[in-house]
Design an enzyme around this catalytic site. Structure first.
Site, short mmCIF file in Angstrom:
data_model
loop_
_atom_site.label_atom_id
_atom_site.label_comp_id
_atom_site.label_asym_id
_atom_site.label_seq_id
_atom_site.Cartn_x
_atom_site.Cartn_y
_atom_site.Cartn_z
N HIS A 60 37.85 100.26 67.07
CA HIS A 60 36.40 99.99 67.03
C HIS A 60 35.81 100.63 65.77
CE1 HIS A 60 32.16 99.81 67.99
NE2 HIS A 60 32.46 98.90 68.87
N SER B 294 25.62 92.51 68.66
CA SER B 294 24.30 92.07 69.12
C SER B 294 24.34 90.74 69.89
CB SER B 294 23.32 91.99 67.95
OG SER B 294 23.14 93.28 67.38
N GLU C 47 34.10 92.11 64.92
CA GLU C 47 32.79 92.75 65.05
C GLU C 47 32.30 93.16 63.66
OE1 GLU C 47 32.17 94.48 69.28
OE2 GLU C 47 33.08 96.02 68.04
N ASN D 57 31.55 96.81 76.50
CA ASN D 57 31.89 98.15 76.00
C ASN D 57 30.67 99.05 76.21
OD1 ASN D 57 32.51 100.42 74.52
ND2 ASN D 57 32.52 99.39 72.53
N TRP D 58 30.78 99.91 77.20
CA TRP D 58 29.62 100.76 77.56
C TRP D 58 29.43 101.90 76.55
CZ3 TRP D 58 30.12 101.50 83.66
CH2 TRP D 58 30.03 100.23 84.27
N LYS D 59 30.40 102.06 75.66
CA LYS D 59 30.35 103.15 74.66
C LYS D 59 30.11 104.50 75.37
CE LYS D 59 29.12 99.82 71.16
NZ LYS D 59 28.50 99.51 69.88
N GLY E 276 24.77 96.83 67.18
CA GLY E 276 23.64 97.66 67.59
C GLY E 276 22.42 97.53 66.69
N GLY F 185 28.15 95.21 73.58
CA GLY F 185 27.75 96.62 73.64
C GLY F 185 26.50 96.78 74.48
N GLY F 186 25.38 96.98 73.82
CA GLY F 186 24.11 97.30 74.48
C GLY F 186 23.79 96.41 75.67
N GLU G 116 33.16 102.15 65.23
CA GLU G 116 32.58 103.49 65.40
C GLU G 116 33.66 104.56 65.31
OE1 GLU G 116 30.55 102.55 69.04
OE2 GLU G 116 29.14 101.29 67.91
P1 13P Z 1 26.18 95.71 70.39
O1 13P Z 1 26.39 94.54 71.33
O2 13P Z 1 25.34 96.79 70.99
O3 13P Z 1 25.75 95.26 69.05
O4 13P Z 1 27.63 96.39 70.20
C1 13P Z 1 28.72 95.60 69.87
C2 13P Z 1 29.94 96.43 69.99
O5 13P Z 1 30.17 97.33 69.19
C3 13P Z 1 30.84 96.18 71.12
O6 13P Z 1 32.05 96.87 70.96
#
Ligand code: 13P
Length: 251
Positions: free
Chosen positions: A95, A212, A167, A9-11, A173, A233-234, A97
């Site tokens: 998600h 993470s 998650e 997920n590149w957000k 993050g 994510g990251g 967020e």
């Molecule tokens: P991180 O891997 O950056 O913690 O993010 C997880 C995430 O929200 C994937 O959707």
């Protein structure tokens, strides 16, 4: 046997130039053939990624979709049928967020989930508890309620064509990862909740862990019996790191 899956997920990251670099980097990876690999760029870059990854065994997904499947007068939104037309196979829904920062609640999320399935795409339903909820001992209740929202609206068969991503909000993050045991406990509870309604659906559905995940902790996490891969994510913004995480999910 469930086929493992790793989704990046590149957000809200990237420019045309950085996306081109990431595509090039992904092209150099040795990717396992026994894992479904997906990247989910911002919608703006979906076409660039679909074209750039042509011929590679990497599927493309979207991070969000509109509350209706078909096109229409809905300013600023993207219909899931348009995402399908653009080359997507999966769409995230729920998600944390979007739940927390955009304020999406069950009713909207349910409509999005249904629209995604109606268009022929596979929803990846994200669920998870906050730190306060975990500390109050509410983790399984919170996650269970998020799952029940879909089951109550559409029945258990909705999960015959869906993926679930657990998650924990406190692990996203933050560099804090749920321990493999903590994650497994929740994954097992999710599968048991589904099995109460339909054992076959419960056994077939893929449960991804997100929060993470890095190449350094992926093997241990993916080794747990009810963890079928990850939502990254990251670390998915770095092609070498993402490639290593994908390989960690292979057998
Ligand atoms: P991180 O891997 O950056 O913690 O993010 C997880 C995430 O929200 C994937 O959707």
């Amino acid at each position: 046997m469930r086929r493992p899956m790793v989704a990046g997920n590149w957000k809200m990251h990237g420019t045309r130039a950085s996306v081109a670099e990431l595509i090039e980097g992904l092209g150099k990876q040795v990717l396992p053939s026994d894992v479904d690999i997906v990247v989910m760029p911002p919608s703006l870059f979906i076409n660039q990624v679909v074209v750039g990854l042509e011929g590679q065994a990497v599927a493309v997904g979207a991070q969000d979709a509109a509350i209706q499947a078909g096109q229409g007068a809905l300013t600023g939104e993207i219909a899931s049928t348009q995402l399908l037309d653009a080359g997507c196979s999966f769409v995230l829904v729920g998600h944390s967020e979007r739940r927390q920062l955009i304020g999406e609640q069950d009713e909207v999320l349910n409509r999005k989930f249904a629209a995604i399935q109606e268009s022929g795409l596979t929803p990846v339903l994200c669920i998870g508890e906050t730190l306060e909820q975990r500390e109050a001992g509410q983790t399984l209740a919170v996650v269970g309620q998020q799952l029940d929202s879909i089951i109550d609206a559409f029945g258990i068969d909705a999960f015959a064509n869906a993926v679930i991503a657990y998650e924990p909000v406190w692990a996203i993050g933050t560099g804090l990862t749920a321990s493999p045991q903590q994650a497994q406990e929740v994954h097992a509870a999710i599968r048991a909740q589904l099995a109460e309604k339909n054992a076959e659906v419960a056994q077939g559905v893929r449960l991804l862990y997100g929060g993470s995940v890095k190449s350094a902790n992926a093997v241990e996490l993916f080794g747990m019996p009810d963890i079928d891969g990850g939502l990254i994510g990251g670390a998915s913004l770095n092609a070498d790191e993402f490639g290593a995480i994908c390989r960690a999910a292979g057998n």
